[in-house]
Design an enzyme around this catalytic site. Sequence first.
Site, PDB file in Angstrom:
ATOM      1  N   ASP A  84      -9.776 -27.106  28.029  1.00 19.35           N
ATOM      2  CA  ASP A  84     -10.885 -26.959  28.971  1.00 19.35           C
ATOM      3  C   ASP A  84     -11.749 -25.754  28.573  1.00 19.35           C
ATOM      4  OD1 ASP A  84     -12.371 -27.483  31.275  1.00 19.35           O
ATOM      5  OD2 ASP A  84     -11.104 -26.221  32.547  1.00 19.35           O
ATOM      6  N   HIS A  85     -13.051 -25.931  28.472  1.00 20.27           N
ATOM      7  CA  HIS A  85     -13.990 -24.844  28.119  1.00 20.27           C
ATOM      8  C   HIS A  85     -13.553 -24.059  26.892  1.00 20.27           C
ATOM      9  CE1 HIS A  85     -16.656 -25.292  31.531  1.00 20.27           C
ATOM     10  NE2 HIS A  85     -15.590 -25.459  32.283  1.00 20.27           N
ATOM     11  N   GLY A 178     -14.724 -22.859  41.284  1.00 22.52           N
ATOM     12  CA  GLY A 178     -14.230 -22.080  42.425  1.00 22.52           C
ATOM     13  C   GLY A 178     -14.822 -22.610  43.720  1.00 22.52           C
TER      14      GLY A 178
HETATM   15  P1  13P Z   1     -12.640 -25.976  40.275  1.00 27.23           P
HETATM   16  O1  13P Z   1     -11.749 -24.812  39.958  1.00 27.23           O
HETATM   17  O2  13P Z   1     -13.837 -25.587  41.031  1.00 27.23           O
HETATM   18  O3  13P Z   1     -11.891 -27.095  40.870  1.00 27.23           O
HETATM   19  O4  13P Z   1     -13.227 -26.495  38.865  1.00 27.23           O
HETATM   20  C1  13P Z   1     -12.351 -26.950  37.877  1.00 27.23           C
HETATM   21  C2  13P Z   1     -13.044 -27.155  36.593  1.00 27.23           C
HETATM   22  O5  13P Z   1     -14.209 -27.495  36.540  1.00 27.23           O
HETATM   23  C3  13P Z   1     -12.273 -26.986  35.360  1.00 27.23           C
HETATM   24  O6  13P Z   1     -13.072 -27.003  34.232  1.00 27.23           O
END
Ligand code: 13P
Length: 287
Positions: A84-85, A178
């Site tokens: 992720d990212h 968040g």
């Molecule tokens: P939230 O933490 O807002 O659920 O977002 C998760 C997210 O986008 C992970 O990349």
Amino acid sequence: MLVSAEEMLKKARREGYAVGQFNINNLEWTKAVLTAAEEMASPVILGVSEGAGRYMGGFRTVHAMVAAMKDSLGITVPVALHLDHGSYEAAMECIDIGFSSVMFDGSHYPIDENIDKTKAVVAQAKEKGVSVEAEVGSIGGEEDGVSGSGELADPEECRRIASLGITMLAAGIGNIHGKYPSDWQGLDMKRLKEIGETTDRIPLVLHGGTGIPDAMVEEAVSYGVSKINVNTECQIAFTAAVRRYIEEERDLEGKGFDPRKVLTPGTEAIRRVVKEKIRLFGSTKKV
Ligand code: 13P
């Protein structure tokens, strides 16, 4: 075996639902997400940020744990393990280690540099059958040290990056990592629709899945969102359940201090959130 996210997301885009990406933080999280997905007969994507990867002892450890746990628990639904990212370096490392999916987040680079780097990641990933997520615009808020201004994605830039052979596209549409602030304006549906129309039916990714009203989620899915990321909501549910256990002083009864007992209410709380989201996203029995 872990699978690329390509088939599950193409099917989701075709049939009009979304697959959940649930970020994992430790062994309990992994077990909760895998067993909840199995119970719902839903494909699932396990997201790992760079920070969570470091916390769990490195990407190699995470990969070994997820692959082994899927087998040991007899999980039969399709499972993708997704960075992720990721930075460029982390994306390349995860492809090499055996992740079945990666996100290269080049959204903070000028678009031409984002495109060049995304192209290189796609070339490397293709050889191993790994799916790739790219990002244009930015997701507001902060997640594990990755922050964004919440800049709306430009449809023309989305079209350019979607044509590189990526599997899925994350586009900034007013979404935030968040909790959403009370004065949040909501998702920019007009922009999302436009992006959906200019990107040749590529599966779109909605980050910041915590706290988006159900109706807005359903509308976003109707415009091409096929993957929705959820992290914070599981964290809040986990911590609230563990807090309750301690506040009720159950850790002081008998062997209530056993970490397996202390963490069980938290694990169950994650399972509840994951099942609820799978129901909302419409991926139940879509295997
Ligand atoms: P939230 O933490 O807002 O659920 O977002 C998760 C997210 O986008 C992970 O990349």
